[in-house]
Design an enzyme around this catalytic site. Structure first.
Site, PDB file in Angstrom:
ATOM      1  CE  LYS A 230      -3.703  -2.592   2.034  1.00  6.02           C
ATOM      2  NZ  LYS A 230      -4.358  -3.126   3.215  1.00  6.02           N
TER       3      LYS A 230
ATOM      4  CD  GLN B  29      -3.322  -4.719   6.313  1.00  3.29           C
ATOM      5  OE1 GLN B  29      -3.210  -3.754   5.564  1.00  3.29           O
ATOM      6  NE2 GLN B  29      -3.934  -5.836   5.946  1.00  3.29           N
TER       7      GLN B  29
ATOM      8  CG  ASP C 207      -9.792  -0.731   4.332  1.00  2.00           C
ATOM      9  OD1 ASP C 207      -9.441  -1.030   3.166  1.00  2.00           O
ATOM     10  OD2 ASP C 207      -9.133  -1.034   5.346  1.00  2.00           O
TER      11      ASP C 207
END
Ligand code: NDP
Length: 277
Positions: free
Chosen positions: A52, A96, A119
């Site tokens: 990422k 995460q 997200d």
């Protein structure tokens, strides 16, 4: 002839388009910055986080990295999220997953401001998707729609069957296909006669987390098969939830594993990071 849907190539194209967009916005004084938080040092998570960060660098998005110790308390993590929510330099926040067992993932997801929820996991983002309002959309299912569109695969009016109803893949996938005017059936472990339901599909999206569950008995001739699953086999190779070789000849188009849906997830994360530029 079966079309192999090349997610790697599409992902690269999207990242290049975003790179151009970011450069143009920068010239107007507008920038994006992703804050990535990792708790503990799970090796798989570290790989994802690094990918990422690399994608941000490639596109020209700023990134701030927070590598917190495994023992970090939930309160400490929440207070970091609070400060990032308030930080005008940060446009997106990503925690995460999975988190260590002593931290409640739902509480953490809900603490991220829906304005920075790249997200798309916050209940406000999920709710916006389900009532057709603007908001962040979960990256993997968004990537599937992008693949279908870029391959000119019509969704409107088609029989779309999604296998798997997780909050991050199956459910948002069904909502997105519905938004594109597909006729959607959402299957799960209690679905009766899964084979017959799948065999109706013009577009079959599989996200069950079971290696090679879907074989030719589940696939209609001419169907488009999208395989979200990813598994490492004993021989070290990757495979999906679909038995690729077994269904290949039946399909009009199919995503391979690796190189299908997988690379799209990160491209859509980057797209989400640029959403409010
Ligand atoms: P989950 O385990 O959260 O959900 C699996 C779903 O499949 C559940 O809804 C379950 O039903 C259903 N299911 C399980 N077994 C069967 C069965 N035999 N028949 C019908 N339905 C079944 O998985 P995720 O959605 O998180 O992930 C699915 C796959 O996608 C995994 O392989 C994962 O690694 C991969 N993945 C890939 C990503 C990428 O970037 N390419 C991103 C995210 C996931 P029930 O609800 O009834 O239990």
């Amino acid at each position: 002839m079966t079309v192999i849907i090349d997610g790697k190539a599409v992902s690269k194209r999207i990242k290049d388009e975003l790179k151009e967009l970011v450069a143009n916005k920068k010239a107007q004084g507008k920038t994006a910055c992703l804050a990535v938080i990792q708790v503990g040092n799970d090796p798989a998570s570290s790989v994802y986080v690094n990918n990422k960060k690399k994608a941000c660098e490639y596109i020209g998005i700023g990134s701030k990295s927070y590598e917190l110790k495994e023992e970090t308390s939930q309160e400490e993590l929440l207070s970091l999220i609070d400060s990032l929510n308030e930080d005008d330099d940060v446009s997106g926040i990503l925690v995460q997953l999975p988190l260590p067992g002593h931290i409640n993932e739902d509480t953490v997801i809900r603490r991220i401001s829906p304005k920075k929820d790249v997200d798309g996991f916050h209940p406000m983002s999920v709710g916006a998707l389900s009532i057709g309002e603007d908001g962040f959309v979960s990256c993997t299912p968004q990537g599937v729609i992008e693949l279908l569109k870029r391959y000119d695969i019509e969704i409107s009016g088609k029989e779309c069957v999604v296998v798997g109803r997780s909050n991050i893949v199956g459910k948002p996938m069904a909502m997105l296909l519905l938004r594109e005017n597909g006729t959607v059936t959402l299957c799960h472990s209690k679905t009766r006669d899964l084979k017959a339901v799948c065999k109706r599909a013009d577009i079959l999206v599989v996200a069950v987390g079971k290696p090679k569950l879907i074989d030719h008995e589940y696939v209609k001739e001419g169907a488009v098969v999208i395989d979200v699953g990813i598994h490492r086999m004993e021989n070290g190779k990757l495979c999906g939830d679909v038995d690729y070789e077994d269904v290949y000849d039946l399909c009009s188009a199919i995503t391979p594993v690796p190189g299908g849906v997988g690379p799209m997830t990160i491209a859509m994360l980057m797209k989400n990071c640029c959403k409010n530029l």
